[in-house]
Design a protein around this motif. Structure first.
Motif, short mmCIF file in Angstrom:
data_model
loop_
_atom_site.label_atom_id
_atom_site.label_comp_id
_atom_site.label_asym_id
_atom_site.label_seq_id
_atom_site.Cartn_x
_atom_site.Cartn_y
_atom_site.Cartn_z
N VAL A 147 29.44 43.75 41.29
CA VAL A 147 30.06 44.78 42.46
C VAL A 147 30.46 45.78 42.01
CG1 VAL A 147 32.72 43.75 42.86
CG2 VAL A 147 31.09 44.02 45.26
N GLN A 148 30.30 46.73 43.14
CA GLN A 148 30.63 48.00 42.39
C GLN A 148 31.46 49.07 44.09
OE1 GLN A 148 27.22 48.65 42.62
NE2 GLN A 148 27.05 47.17 40.31
N LEU A 149 32.91 49.11 43.96
CA LEU A 149 34.08 49.43 44.39
C LEU A 149 34.32 51.33 44.65
CD1 LEU A 149 35.93 46.53 43.24
CD2 LEU A 149 34.88 46.59 45.73
N VAL A 150 34.49 51.71 45.98
CA VAL A 150 34.43 52.47 45.88
C VAL A 150 35.93 52.90 46.75
CG1 VAL A 150 34.17 55.48 46.80
CG2 VAL A 150 32.87 53.60 45.45
N GLU A 151 36.84 53.34 46.33
CA GLU A 151 37.65 53.78 47.77
C GLU A 151 37.93 55.06 48.13
OE1 GLU A 151 39.45 51.58 44.20
OE2 GLU A 151 38.01 53.39 44.13
N SER A 152 38.19 55.03 49.01
CA SER A 152 38.71 56.58 50.07
C SER A 152 39.81 56.55 50.51
CB SER A 152 37.28 56.38 51.14
OG SER A 152 37.15 55.63 52.11
N TYR A 199 34.25 37.37 47.67
CA TYR A 199 34.90 37.92 46.35
C TYR A 199 36.52 38.02 47.26
CZ TYR A 199 31.11 39.48 43.30
OH TYR A 199 30.46 40.01 42.22
N ASN A 200 37.62 37.06 46.24
CA ASN A 200 38.46 37.54 46.44
C ASN A 200 39.08 39.46 46.45
OD1 ASN A 200 39.64 35.15 47.63
ND2 ASN A 200 39.97 34.90 44.66
N MET A 201 39.84 40.24 47.41
CA MET A 201 40.25 40.82 47.06
C MET A 201 41.17 41.67 46.63
SD MET A 201 36.76 42.47 46.56
CE MET A 201 36.96 44.36 46.75
N GLY A 202 41.63 42.78 45.98
CA GLY A 202 42.81 42.76 46.26
C GLY A 202 42.68 44.88 45.73
N PRO A 262 58.11 57.24 49.99
CA PRO A 262 58.30 58.29 49.15
C PRO A 262 57.57 57.30 47.53
CG PRO A 262 60.03 59.47 49.56
CD PRO A 262 59.79 57.69 50.51
N GLU A 263 58.22 56.15 47.39
CA GLU A 263 57.93 55.58 46.08
C GLU A 263 56.99 54.78 46.45
OE1 GLU A 263 60.98 55.82 48.21
OE2 GLU A 263 61.59 53.68 48.47
N ASP A 264 55.83 55.02 47.47
CA ASP A 264 54.34 54.34 48.07
C ASP A 264 53.88 55.38 47.09
OD1 ASP A 264 55.71 52.81 50.75
OD2 ASP A 264 55.69 52.01 48.88
N THR A 265 53.52 56.56 46.11
CA THR A 265 53.15 57.42 46.27
C THR A 265 52.97 57.34 44.63
OG1 THR A 265 54.28 59.76 46.74
CG2 THR A 265 53.63 60.06 44.33
N ALA A 266 51.51 56.82 44.16
CA ALA A 266 51.02 55.92 43.56
C ALA A 266 49.26 56.28 43.57
CB ALA A 266 50.84 54.93 43.46
N VAL A 267 48.17 55.84 42.94
CA VAL A 267 46.97 55.86 42.80
C VAL A 267 46.64 54.22 43.16
CG1 VAL A 267 44.67 56.07 41.43
CG2 VAL A 267 46.42 58.07 41.30
N TYR A 268 46.00 54.65 44.03
CA TYR A 268 45.74 52.85 44.95
C TYR A 268 44.42 52.59 44.15
CZ TYR A 268 49.99 52.69 47.56
OH TYR A 268 51.48 52.91 47.67
N TYR A 269 44.35 51.59 43.58
CA TYR A 269 43.01 50.73 43.18
C TYR A 269 42.54 49.44 43.19
CZ TYR A 269 43.54 53.78 38.98
OH TYR A 269 43.81 54.58 37.73
N CYS A 270 41.43 49.30 44.44
CA CYS A 270 41.01 48.26 45.22
C CYS A 270 40.42 47.45 43.52
CB CYS A 270 40.23 48.22 46.32
SG CYS A 270 38.62 48.45 45.71
N ALA A 271 40.23 46.45 43.73
CA ALA A 271 39.55 45.75 42.91
C ALA A 271 39.14 44.13 43.81
CB ALA A 271 40.26 44.73 41.00
N GLY A 272 38.28 43.79 42.41
CA GLY A 272 37.59 42.39 42.99
C GLY A 272 37.35 40.87 41.80
N ALA A 273 37.18 40.38 42.72
CA ALA A 273 37.14 38.77 41.73
C ALA A 273 36.35 37.36 42.41
CB ALA A 273 38.53 38.73 40.69
N ILE A 274 35.40 37.22 41.67
CA ILE A 274 34.71 36.12 42.87
C ILE A 274 35.97 34.96 42.89
CG2 ILE A 274 33.45 34.53 42.25
CD1 ILE A 274 31.60 36.45 42.28
N GLY A 275 35.60 34.04 43.93
CA GLY A 275 36.43 33.25 44.99
C GLY A 275 35.99 32.17 46.13
N TYR A 276 35.57 31.91 46.04
CA TYR A 276 34.32 31.86 47.26
C TYR A 276 35.08 29.69 46.82
CZ TYR A 276 31.22 29.85 49.72
OH TYR A 276 30.19 28.79 50.57
#
Length: 127
Positions: A2-7, A32-35, A88-102
């Motif tokens: 899987v390819q993931l693209v955040e926005s 996929y479980n998603m985080g 302000p402490e939520d400031t960060a780069v946010y990433y999504c991630a996937g892992a098979i979990g069915y």
């Protein structure tokens, strides 16, 4: 694979709201479980929220409980992170991630449990 693209990352004032999206392609998203993870400058990448493949189980990091909501639309191959009452402490780069979990109700929370990652989207909260 899987390819993931955040926005959806942006500059937002404290107390405001933001919705991040992560679009998946190239795999069967519903398996996929998603985080959502985040990484602030000079800090370790931390797990913010997780949702299982079915959407039936969720996990939230303590500091975002009651403010952030993770959801998914398997028909649109997309996972979301609704961020309310941002700080302000939520400031960060946010990433999504996937892992098979069915078939499992297990909620992966460690970075090492996710083989698939997006490129990240910047969230900046001004005070």
């Amino acid at each position: 694979q899987v390819q993931l693209v955040e926005s959806g990352g942006a500059l937002v004032q404290a107390g405001g709201s933001l919705r991040l999206s992560c679009a998946a392609s190239g795999g069967t998203f519903s398996l996929y479980n998603m985080g959502w993870f985040r990484q602030a400058p000079g800090k370790e990448r931390e797990c913010v929220a997780v949702i299982t493949w079915s959407g039936g189980n969720t996990y939230y990091f303590d500091s975002v409980k009651g403010r952030f909501t993770i959801s998914r639309d398997n028909g649109k191959n997309t996972v979301y992170l609704q961020m309310n009452s941002v700080k302000p402490e939520d400031t960060a780069v946010y990433y999504c991630a996937g892992a098979i979990g069915y078939g499992s109700s297990y909620l992966p929370k460690r970075r090492s449990e996710y083989p698939y990652w997006g490129q990240g989207t910047q969230v900046t909260v001004s005070s």
